[in-house]
Enzyme design. Structure first.
Site, mmCIF file in Angstrom:
data_model
loop_
_atom_site.group_PDB
_atom_site.id
_atom_site.type_symbol
_atom_site.label_atom_id
_atom_site.label_comp_id
_atom_site.label_asym_id
_atom_site.label_seq_id
_atom_site.Cartn_x
_atom_site.Cartn_y
_atom_site.Cartn_z
ATOM 1 N N ASP A 8 -12.172 -0.273 0.992
ATOM 2 C CA ASP A 8 -13.223 -1.053 0.343
ATOM 3 C C ASP A 8 -14.182 -1.535 1.435
ATOM 4 O OD1 ASP A 8 -11.942 -3.169 1.589
ATOM 5 O OD2 ASP A 8 -11.660 -4.349 -0.237
ATOM 6 N N CYS A 65 -8.243 -2.168 3.661
ATOM 7 C CA CYS A 65 -9.078 -3.229 3.082
ATOM 8 C C CYS A 65 -9.076 -4.377 4.089
ATOM 9 C CB CYS A 65 -8.622 -3.632 1.685
ATOM 10 S SG CYS A 65 -6.982 -4.359 1.547
ATOM 11 N N THR A 67 -7.247 -7.115 4.376
ATOM 12 C CA THR A 67 -5.889 -7.444 4.836
ATOM 13 C C THR A 67 -4.913 -6.280 4.725
ATOM 14 O OG1 THR A 67 -5.301 -8.137 2.605
ATOM 15 C CG2 THR A 67 -6.142 -9.854 4.106
ATOM 16 N N GLY A 68 -5.234 -5.294 3.923
ATOM 17 C CA GLY A 68 -4.293 -4.218 3.583
ATOM 18 C C GLY A 68 -3.402 -4.580 2.404
ATOM 19 N N ILE A 69 -3.417 -5.851 2.013
ATOM 20 C CA ILE A 69 -2.490 -6.307 0.966
ATOM 21 C C ILE A 69 -2.882 -5.757 -0.411
ATOM 22 C CG2 ILE A 69 -1.603 -8.326 -0.263
ATOM 23 C CD1 ILE A 69 -1.950 -9.903 2.399
ATOM 24 N N GLY A 70 -4.139 -5.917 -0.766
ATOM 25 C CA GLY A 70 -4.576 -5.436 -2.081
ATOM 26 C C GLY A 70 -4.368 -3.939 -2.225
ATOM 27 N N MET A 71 -4.697 -3.185 -1.173
ATOM 28 C CA MET A 71 -4.519 -1.729 -1.218
ATOM 29 C C MET A 71 -3.046 -1.378 -1.408
ATOM 30 S SD MET A 71 -7.254 0.053 -1.130
ATOM 31 C CE MET A 71 -8.887 0.340 -0.411
ATOM 32 N N HIS A 98 12.585 5.598 7.559
ATOM 33 C CA HIS A 98 13.531 5.045 6.583
ATOM 34 C C HIS A 98 13.003 5.021 5.151
ATOM 35 C CE1 HIS A 98 16.326 2.664 9.550
ATOM 36 N NE2 HIS A 98 16.117 3.919 9.923
ATOM 37 N N HIS A 133 18.952 7.228 3.678
ATOM 38 C CA HIS A 133 17.627 6.683 3.346
ATOM 39 C C HIS A 133 17.054 7.368 2.109
ATOM 40 C CE1 HIS A 133 17.908 4.427 6.973
ATOM 41 N NE2 HIS A 133 18.088 5.531 7.678
HETATM 42 C C1 RB5 Z 1 -12.351 -8.196 0.011
HETATM 43 O O1 RB5 Z 1 -13.026 -9.368 0.304
HETATM 44 C C2 RB5 Z 1 -10.854 -8.388 0.237
HETATM 45 O O2 RB5 Z 1 -10.321 -9.196 -0.747
HETATM 46 C C3 RB5 Z 1 -10.152 -7.047 0.277
HETATM 47 O O3 RB5 Z 1 -10.715 -6.259 1.272
HETATM 48 C C4 RB5 Z 1 -8.657 -7.069 0.557
HETATM 49 O O4 RB5 Z 1 -8.387 -7.831 1.694
HETATM 50 C C5 RB5 Z 1 -7.789 -7.361 -0.574
HETATM 51 O O5 RB5 Z 1 -6.568 -7.386 -0.484
#
Ligand code: RB5
Length: 142
Positions: A8, A65, A67-71, A98, A133
Site C-alpha cells: 500500500d 505496508c 507495519t506489515g500487520i494489516g498485510m 518451520h 513441521h
Molecule cells: C496505512 O496508514 C497503514 O495503516 C498501513 O500501511 C498498515 O500499516 C496497516 O497495517
C-alpha cells in the site's frame, strides 16, 4: 524464482527498493502495485499477491505496508497462504524452515532498508524442513 510483490502507500517506497533488489538477484518479480504514495487500501494488494500464488503464477510473495500487520492479517485469510510478518533475519529463516511461509510481510515504517533487504535474502535462501513441521502446518491448513 517468480515472486509477486505488493504494497500500500505505507509500503510503496520499500516495495520499490525490494523490487530492484530481487530483480538484481535474478528473480522474476511480478509487481502488483501500488504504484505511488497515494493512499490506498492494503487488503486490495494482499488479495492481488495471494491470487498470484494461489493461481500458481508466483512461488512466493512479499507484502509491504506501514507495519506489515494489516498485510499479514489480510493475507492469512486466504486458504493456502501462510504469511509471516518478520522484523529480523532469524524469524524470517524460521518462517520458511518451520512454517513453510509463502508470503513475507514487512513494515516499511518499522524497518530500515538494509535490514529489510537482508530479511528478504535470508527468507528466500531458506527452505522448508518438512517432517514434524509438515504435520504441524497440516493441522492449521484444513
Ligand atoms: C496505512 O496508514 C497503514 O495503516 C498501513 O500501511 C498498515 O500499516 C496497516 O497495517
Amino acid at each position: 524464482m517468480k515472486i509477486a510483490i505488493g504494497a500500500d502507500h505505507g509500503g510503496f517506497e520499500l516495495k520499490q527498493t525490494l523490487t530492484a533488489k530481487l530483480s538484481a538477484m535474478g528473480h522474476e518479480v511480478i509487481d502488483m502495485g501500488t504504484d505511488s504514495a497515494t493512499s490506498v487500501d492494503y487488503p486490495d494488494f494482499a488479495d492481488q499477491v495471494c491470487g498470484q500464488i494461489l493461481d500458481g503464477r508466483a512461488q512466493f510473495g512479499v507484502l509491504v505496508c506501514g507495519t506489515g500487520i494489516g498485510m499479514s492479517m489480510a493475507a492469512n485469510k486466504y486458504r493456502g497462504i501462510r504469511a509471516a510478518l518478520c522484523d529480523n533475519e532469524y524469524s524470517a529463516r524460521m518462517s520458511r524452515e518451520h512454517n513453510n511461509a509463502n508470503i513475507l510481510c514487512l513494515g516499511d515504517r518499522v524497518l530500515g532498508k538494509g535490514l529489510a533487504e537482508n530479511i528478504v535474502e535470508v527468507w528466500l535462501s531458506a527452505s522448508f524442513d518438512g517432517g514434524r513441521h509438515q504435520r504441524r502446518v497440516d493441522k492449521f491448513s484444513d
